[in-house]
Design an enzyme around this catalytic site. Structure first.
Site, PDB file in Angstrom:
ATOM      1  N   GLU A  15     -50.470  -7.746 -10.975  1.00 47.13           N
ATOM      2  CA  GLU A  15     -49.214  -8.393 -11.320  1.00 47.13           C
ATOM      3  C   GLU A  15     -49.221  -9.790 -10.701  1.00 47.13           C
ATOM      4  O   GLU A  15     -49.598 -10.738 -11.336  1.00 47.13           O
ATOM      5  CB  GLU A  15     -48.039  -7.542 -10.834  1.00 47.13           C
ATOM      6  CG  GLU A  15     -46.838  -7.696 -11.715  1.00 47.13           C
ATOM      7  CD  GLU A  15     -45.934  -6.467 -11.763  1.00 47.13           C
ATOM      8  OE1 GLU A  15     -44.857  -6.599 -12.315  1.00 47.13           O
ATOM      9  OE2 GLU A  15     -46.300  -5.382 -11.267  1.00 47.13           O
TER      10      GLU A  15
ATOM     11  N   GLU B 162     -41.724  -2.941  -1.334  1.00 41.88           N
ATOM     12  CA  GLU B 162     -41.023  -2.995  -2.614  1.00 41.88           C
ATOM     13  C   GLU B 162     -39.906  -1.949  -2.681  1.00 41.88           C
ATOM     14  O   GLU B 162     -38.828  -2.205  -3.192  1.00 41.88           O
ATOM     15  CB  GLU B 162     -42.033  -2.731  -3.745  1.00 41.88           C
ATOM     16  CG  GLU B 162     -41.432  -2.703  -5.129  1.00 41.88           C
ATOM     17  CD  GLU B 162     -42.499  -2.586  -6.206  1.00 41.88           C
ATOM     18  OE1 GLU B 162     -43.576  -2.009  -5.922  1.00 41.88           O
ATOM     19  OE2 GLU B 162     -42.261  -3.082  -7.325  1.00 41.88           O
TER      20      GLU B 162
HETATM   21  C1  BGC Z   1     -42.030  -6.333 -10.177  1.00 44.90           C
HETATM   22  C2  BGC Z   1     -40.665  -6.627  -9.665  1.00 44.90           C
HETATM   23  C3  BGC Z   1     -39.888  -7.171 -10.807  1.00 44.90           C
HETATM   24  C4  BGC Z   1     -39.756  -6.016 -11.732  1.00 44.90           C
HETATM   25  C5  BGC Z   1     -38.836  -6.185 -12.863  1.00 44.90           C
HETATM   26  C6  BGC Z   1     -41.895  -5.238 -11.163  1.00 44.90           C
HETATM   27  O1  BGC Z   1     -43.082  -4.798 -11.664  1.00 44.90           O
HETATM   28  O2  BGC Z   1     -42.927  -6.063  -9.179  1.00 44.90           O
HETATM   29  O3  BGC Z   1     -40.491  -6.993  -8.429  1.00 44.90           O
HETATM   30  O4  BGC Z   1     -38.736  -7.852 -10.513  1.00 44.90           O
HETATM   31  O5  BGC Z   1     -40.997  -5.548 -12.168  1.00 44.90           O
HETATM   32  O6  BGC Z   1     -37.921  -5.259 -12.726  1.00 44.90           O
END
Ligand code: BGC
Length: 908
Positions: free
Chosen positions: A484, A759
């Site tokens: 990501e 997270e």
């Molecule tokens: C990310 C987040 C992001 C989210 C959207 C995730 O995969 O890591 O932090 O804001 O997707 O909801």
């Protein structure tokens, strides 16, 4: 005695008269002596140093700018009566590409005294016009291995016949580049040219390479990596997002001592080949084969006869822009704290800190020996190396030895988020001396420190700062480890204010916000990630409440933190377009359509038989953020003097709030989603009529108690939770949340050994098992947004909105919890602001520092002024301290100017 007193006074007065204010820390476009800017009218800023003298203000300034070449005057302001010391806009003769300018400033203080002229500061002007680029885009002249895409090398030998006075090289690329001159690395930046909306804005960098050149034979070389441009990016295995070819654009400008100049630029006379970097991808890692090293390839002596030529391409130069933000550089290094075998028998090194960067390895062995370094953030419950949460990111560097002595390996064109590495193929016992983890991040200046009497809170602050370091790598990313590493807008929005306290993120966000505007869809919708690699105008991937609001919230937060109006001016049409989008999607003043992430990662339970999960209606949230962004438009329009807009948004806001109350609030003030986040947003954004606010905050406090003093908020509610509690007289509840160490809470991960912000509230569950690997990062800054409350409310350092950028400061500490000592220091644009408080027996001691050319209102927690002293003197006779004309329950407010103050009052 009287005589002595008079003598003291006389001495004091003469000391004041003699002490002269000094001008220091000159910045051009928020950088000290930048060598390459492309602003036609750069802005100048400086600080006043008045020692600890009280009440020093600037009353006038004089500034002069001259061109370094020919030393002629480019601009002179004369004496200007003004207390402005930030962002004085250049209004001199047009600046010339490639030229260096010198400037100096002096000021007059409020005692009428002039300072000496400052030390000279300088700035360099980049390529102001596309036509300034003589260099041509070049790509390799050989057929690329399209699978592994090894890093190409480019080189050019040239000779300089006279003595070099100065030389600058301007470089950019499709892909990432690193350059060398005469065998030496150019600069200390990594992952250049950084990540922007490449198809609209591609940054180039400039380097002063005077010292790398010599009279006679020279050579320049560059190597490229796929990077964000054409490498694997995003979670759907996508490649070549911006294009298939990587390419180099390089222009070396030499000035000889006799004043004549010469350019060496990428063109069809260059040569190309490949070298030891056989593969490099951001997520996957790099493969470096030292047997393929090309010795001295960037030196004049190298024979490049066997190399291929290059292909010249006519890629556009119209998108080229100078670099606004600080480059990524190397920072802290870490040695192994533990080397061990896991239960599975794997050899693992623990560096003790979850960081972002890479590992340098020293090794000797035989040609062809292959060593693999894999990266992981944590060990699993049994203690094994755990990489499932990296998803498709291989996160592995592969090194092949050439043999014949010690070799040092570092990857190129990649980075990883890790605390542990697994080492395979290392034929000897692992030894700590051979491995060094190196942290890389954007080279933002550290600005704030926050320490307390509570070790766990200090660790939390450490984790917040490391979350920032790890995810401010040219763009604000969600996470630095899995497939990501994207500029998720919601995450950046919620953390932006905290970020301003820890580091100077002014230019970092200035640059990124340009990409927010550049990538915004025609509809006004703002993409989920910036730079946008997920969608486009025909397939919008954006428009989520709380995420797209980044386009309004971050410019406003930067304006507050740095007092920079230009950021609002530049972003204004983007901000407006987003708010119009919400208006367009609404009906009868309700925005209740579209896709939203909602209060992402809120507290939920699996077998939710009694409705324990804290689900907040996404449309209710959307209405709140629509109101918030509209409020910020009112504020921004006011700052920019756009009266018509201000009136339109003011009317719109009233309707949005009215619709909110009609739709979501009962007459008694119960909000239809009875969650913490619902109350938090409604209160933070003033959605409720005054008479319903206190009871709503009481409901919020009760809700928290119902969860056993736990928060249940996700990404959108968390940043404001404690702010709302302290604003509505529930600071005690806010402190209980801050100090809570069972799940869900800020200190739970700390207790579980986290070294960054996770997270999820329960990335590692209380029983030691791990959350789902499909989404479980251990380095995600969003929940670190509590840092803003710690600085702004616990320590109490804030800026007044009418004096943004800490021109007018608020010091309003909130003693509470089990804290006995808080020390927050913050380097603002004007200088250091400190707010320390300490419970000392029955007293509360406050130590406050205020920089010159600012004023502050200090709120002392006390029922009345009677018992308060300042440096042992009764408040009423303390020099430079005047009573403020305002009453805030529980505080005595005083106004001060610059200086160092020590207040003492009875413990509240
Ligand atoms: C990310 C987040 C992001 C989210 C959207 C995730 O995969 O890591 O932090 O804001 O997707 O909801």
């Amino acid at each position: 005695m009287r005589k002595l007193l008079l003598l003291c006074v006389a001495f004091h007065v003469s000391a004041i008269c003699l002490a002269q204010v000094k001008v220091q820390y000159l910045q051009t476009e928020n950088a000290v002596n930048p060598i390459c800017i492309d602003a036609a009218n750069p802005r100048f800023s400086w600080q006043l140093d008045a020692g600890d003298k009280r009440g020093v203000m600037q009353t006038a300034y004089e500034l002069k700018v001259s061109s370094a070449k020919g030393k002629h005057e480019a601009w002179k302001t004369g004496k200007v009566s003004s207390d402005q010391s930030m962002y004085i806009i250049y209004k001199g003769e047009p600046l010339a590409s490639g030229q260096k300018y010198i400037w100096q400033v002096r000021v007059w203080d409020n005692a009428g005294k002039a300072s000496a002229w400052s030390e000279p500061a300088s700035f360099g002007v980049g390529m102001l016009n596309a036509a300034d680029w003589k260099a041509k885009w070049i790509t390799p002249g050989f057929v690329e291995d399209s699978v592994n895409r090894p890093s190409p090398l480019f080189r050019k030998g040239f000779s300089l016949n006279k003595k070099v006075a100065s030389a600058m090289v301007y470089i950019t690329s499709h892909g990432l580049y690193e350059a060398q001159i005469n065998g030496k690395r150019v600069g200390d930046a990594f992952l250049t040219p950084g990540w922007t909306t490449y198809n609209k804005r591609l940054q180039y960098q400039a380097y002063d390479v005077t010292n790398l050149l010599q009279t006679g034979a020279n050579a320049v070389g560059a190597t490229l990596g796929s990077g964000w441009y054409r490498g694997h990016i995003g979670f759907s295995n996508q490649k070549n997002y911006y294009g298939k070819d990587i390419a180099l654009l390089l222009q070396l400008e030499v000035t000889y001592t006799d004043g004549s100049t010469e350019s060496i630029a990428s063109d069809d006379t260059w040569k190309s080949s490949t070298g030891p970097v056989r593969f490099a991808e951001i997520y996957a890692g790099a493969t470096i084969d030292n047997r393929m090293q090309v010795k001295n390839w960037s030196t004049a002596a190298f024979d490049d006869k066997s190399w291929s030529g290059v292909t010249v391409k006519d890629y556009t130069k119209n998108t080229l822009v100078a670099t606004v933000n600080e480059p990524v550089r190397k920072h802290e290094t870490f040695k192994p704290v533990k080397i061990f075998k896991t239960p599975k028998g794997e050899e693992v090194i623990d560096f003790g800190q979850n960081l972002v960067g890479w590992v340098q390895m020293k090794v000797s062995g035989n040609a062809g020996d292959t060593i693999r370094l894999s990266h992981a953030e944590i060990l699993d419950k049994p203690g094994n190396f755990y990489t499932d949460n990296l998803r498709a990111a291989r996160a592995q560097d592969i090194y092949v030895l050439k043999g014949g002595g010690e070799e040092t390996f570092e990857p190129q064109f990649t980075w990883q988020g890790f605390r542990y590495i697994k080492v395979e193929g290392y034929k000897k016992d692992l030894n700590a001396a051979a491995f060094t983890a190196i942290a890389l991040y954007s080279d933002m200046k550290p600005t704030g420190t926050f320490t307390s009497s509570n070790d766990m809170i200090n660790k939390l602050q450490h984790n917040i700062q490391w979350g920032q370091k790890g995810n401010f790598l040219d763009v604000p990313t969600d996470c630095p480890q899995r497939d990501e590493r994207l500029g998720w807008t919601g995450d950046a929005q919620v953390f932006s204010r905290t970020a301003t306290y820890n580091m100077n993120v002014h230019n970092f966000f200035t640059k990124w916000l340009k990409d927010v505007a550049a990538d915004q869809y025609t509809s006004g919708s703002v993409p989920f990630v910036i730079p946008d690699v997920l969608g486009n105008d025909k397939n919008e991937q954006g428009g989520s409440t709380g995420w797209s609001d980044v386009s309004v919230i971050v410019p406003w937060n930067m304006y507050l933190a740095y007092g920079d109006k230009q950021i609002l001016e530049n972003q204004y049409s983007s901000m407006k377009a987003w708010v119009k989008y919400m208006q367009d999607k609404s009906k009868n003043d309700l925005w209740n359509t579209g896709f939203h992430f909602g209060d992402w990662l809120f507290y939920s339970v699996n077998d939710d038989t009694d409705g324990t999960s804290a689900i907040t209606s996404k449309f209710l949230i959307a209405q709140c953020f629509w109101a918030h962004s509209t409020q910020l438009m009112i504020d921004a329009a006011r700052v920019l003097g756009k009266k018509d807009d201000e009136a339109v948004y003011t009317a719109s806001l009233a309707s949005i709030k009215k619709a909110f109350v009609n739709e979501y609030v009962t007459p008694n003030g119960l909000i239809s989603s009875d969650t913490q986040t619902a109350y938090v947003l409604a209160l933070e954004f003033d959605m409720l009529p005054e008479n319903l606010r206190q009871q709503a905050s009481d409901r919020l406090a009760n809700n928290i108690r119902r969860y056993g003093n736990h928060l249940t908020t996700g990404f959108l509610g968390t940043p404001y939770l404690c702010h709302v509690l302290s604003r509505f007289n529930h600071a005690d509840v806010a402190y209980r949340l801050l100090l809570q160490d069972t799940y869900p809470s800020w200190l739970y991960p700390v207790k579980m050994g986290a070294t960054t912000i996770w997270e999820r509230w329960d990335g590692i569950r209380p029983d030691g098992s791990l959350e789902t690997p499909t989404m479980n990062s251990y380095n995600h800054y969003a929940y670190g947004a509590i840092g803003d409350w710690m600085y702004r409310v616990v320590a109490g350092i804030d800026t007044k909105e009418e004096g943004p950028g800490y021109k007018q400061i608020i010091i309003k500490p909130t003693p509470g919890g089990n804290m006995t000592n808080i020390e927050a220091d913050y380097n603002t644009n004007y200088g250091k602001v400190s707010s320390h408080w300490k419970i000392d027996g029955g007293n509360l001691l406050m130590h406050v520092e205020i920089p010159a050319n600012t004023t502050a209102t200090v709120y002392i927690p006390a029922a009345n002024a009677a018992g308060i002293t300042e440096k042992g003197v009764a408040l009423s006779s303390a020099p430079g301290v005047t009573m403020a004309n305002e009453s805030t329950t529980g505080y005595v407010a005083v106004n001060v100017g610059s200086g160092v103050y020590d207040f003492s009052t009875a413990k509240p």
